[in-house]
Design a protein around this motif. Structure first.
Motif, PDB file in Angstrom:
ATOM      1  N   PRO A  97      18.473  43.595  -7.169  1.00 49.55           N
ATOM      2  CA  PRO A  97      18.453  45.040  -7.435  1.00 49.55           C
ATOM      3  C   PRO A  97      18.052  45.382  -8.868  1.00 49.55           C
ATOM      4  O   PRO A  97      17.346  46.368  -9.099  1.00 49.55           O
ATOM      5  N   ALA A  98      18.492  44.567  -9.824  1.00 47.93           N
ATOM      6  CA  ALA A  98      18.147  44.835 -11.218  1.00 47.93           C
ATOM      7  C   ALA A  98      16.646  44.721 -11.443  1.00 47.93           C
ATOM      8  O   ALA A  98      16.039  45.537 -12.164  1.00 47.93           O
ATOM      9  N   LEU A 100      14.341  45.255  -9.224  1.00 46.41           N
ATOM     10  CA  LEU A 100      13.720  46.413  -8.576  1.00 46.41           C
ATOM     11  C   LEU A 100      13.866  47.665  -9.425  1.00 46.41           C
ATOM     12  O   LEU A 100      12.911  48.441  -9.582  1.00 46.41           O
ATOM     13  N   VAL A 101      15.050  47.883  -9.962  1.00 45.00           N
ATOM     14  CA  VAL A 101      15.273  49.067 -10.799  1.00 45.00           C
ATOM     15  C   VAL A 101      14.339  49.035 -12.009  1.00 45.00           C
ATOM     16  O   VAL A 101      13.725  50.048 -12.359  1.00 45.00           O
ATOM     17  N   ALA A 102      14.232  47.885 -12.648  1.00 44.45           N
ATOM     18  CA  ALA A 102      13.351  47.756 -13.810  1.00 44.45           C
ATOM     19  C   ALA A 102      11.904  48.049 -13.429  1.00 44.45           C
ATOM     20  O   ALA A 102      11.172  48.721 -14.177  1.00 44.45           O
ATOM     21  N   VAL A 104      10.827  49.877 -10.862  1.00 42.79           N
ATOM     22  CA  VAL A 104      10.678  51.296 -10.538  1.00 42.79           C
ATOM     23  C   VAL A 104      10.561  52.128 -11.813  1.00 42.79           C
ATOM     24  O   VAL A 104       9.700  53.011 -11.920  1.00 42.79           O
ATOM     25  N   VAL A 105      11.413  51.854 -12.776  1.00 43.23           N
ATOM     26  CA  VAL A 105      11.366  52.587 -14.048  1.00 43.23           C
ATOM     27  C   VAL A 105      10.011  52.379 -14.729  1.00 43.23           C
ATOM     28  O   VAL A 105       9.393  53.337 -15.224  1.00 43.23           O
ATOM     29  N   TRP A 120       6.129  56.414  -2.986  1.00 44.53           N
ATOM     30  CA  TRP A 120       7.467  56.298  -2.399  1.00 44.53           C
ATOM     31  C   TRP A 120       7.397  56.256  -0.870  1.00 44.53           C
ATOM     32  O   TRP A 120       7.998  55.400  -0.230  1.00 44.53           O
ATOM     33  N   LEU A 184       8.510  51.622  -5.912  1.00 37.38           N
ATOM     34  CA  LEU A 184       9.204  52.774  -5.324  1.00 37.38           C
ATOM     35  C   LEU A 184       9.369  52.606  -3.821  1.00 37.38           C
ATOM     36  O   LEU A 184      10.422  52.906  -3.262  1.00 37.38           O
ATOM     37  N   ALA A 187      11.828  49.538  -3.178  1.00 31.12           N
ATOM     38  CA  ALA A 187      13.214  49.874  -3.501  1.00 31.12           C
ATOM     39  C   ALA A 187      13.836  50.773  -2.447  1.00 31.12           C
ATOM     40  O   ALA A 187      15.056  50.718  -2.221  1.00 31.12           O
ATOM     41  N   THR A 188      13.018  51.579  -1.792  1.00 31.99           N
ATOM     42  CA  THR A 188      13.548  52.499  -0.781  1.00 31.99           C
ATOM     43  C   THR A 188      13.601  51.865   0.607  1.00 31.99           C
ATOM     44  O   THR A 188      14.664  51.707   1.198  1.00 31.99           O
ATOM     45  N   THR A 191      15.060  48.225   1.022  1.00 34.12           N
ATOM     46  CA  THR A 191      16.511  48.299   0.855  1.00 34.12           C
ATOM     47  C   THR A 191      17.183  48.864   2.096  1.00 34.12           C
ATOM     48  O   THR A 191      18.230  48.359   2.534  1.00 34.12           O
TER      49      THR A 191
END
Length: 211
Positions: A97-98, A100-102, A104-105, A120, A184, A187-188, A191
């Protein structure tokens, strides 16, 4: 014999640990074979795979899915052994998850706001939500059978983590087909598809792994 004594005896039983690890490895190999058969017979790689392999976003999908499978496997081996502390594996599960978050940002910083919606939604969300759970059923079934050699104190949690492993395996294959490489999208929809497998694993684990 008291419950704590029984748990300690099971945790110290070396042959059981060896059998469990070997069984989980075999289940993952067999599950990957089942998922791979479904993938190559019924789905296949995307037509532009050679060009896609030159892009970071395409390769990044495999980094995320394989990280999920590996970290979840380490955690499940600990959950299935009574009295064995989870240690660093509890936190290792945050790695995927980390990442993916990085990603996406980073994408939201680099790409224009007007493109976020299309990235997205993508073009393959429906197939992502259906094919990942479908290909995960084989690995999940084999993993649950392997975990019966252990004695998880929390059968539902063990089943849910088995779902993460199975989803990681299935998503790795699906990523080779999916034309949507945006973090994006991954991650959506990846997930959400993984969440379906985790729920199936949780309820199946509560029933199959109870002791």
């Amino acid at each position: 014999m008291k419950t704590d004594d029984l748990i300690s005896a099971l945790a110290q039983d070396a042959p059981v640990r060896w059998r469990l690890g070997k069984a989980v490895a075999a289940a993952m190999a067999g599950g990957a074979a089942v998922a791979g058969a479904i993938f190559f017979v019924g789905i296949g790689v995307r037509p532009d795979v050679m060009q896609a392999m030159d892009t970071v976003r395409y390769l990044f999908k495999f980094v995320v899915t394989l990280t999920l499978a590996v970290t979840a496997t380490g955690l499940i081996l600990h959950l299935a052994r009574p009295g064995v502390p989870l240690g660093a594996w509890r936190w290792a599960l945050i790695a995927a998850p980390a990442l993916l978050v990085a990603a996406v940002v980073a994408e939201m910083i680099v790409m224009p706001t007007s493109t976020w919606g299309a990235r997205w939604i993508g073009t393959n969300a429906r197939w992502c939500m259906s094919l990942i759970p479908l290909m995960a059923l084989g690995p999940l079934t084999l993993l649950l059978l392997a975990l019966r050699l252990g004695a998880p104190r929390r059968p539902g949690a063990a089943g849910a983590i088995a779902g993460l492993v199975a989803a990681g395996i299935a998503a790795t294959f699906y990523a080779a087909h999916c034309p949507d490489d945006s973090p994006l999208f991954v991650a959506t929809w990846y997930t959400l598809a993984t969440g379906i497998v985790v729920l199936i694993g949780y309820f199946a684990g509560k029933r199959v792994l109870r002791w």
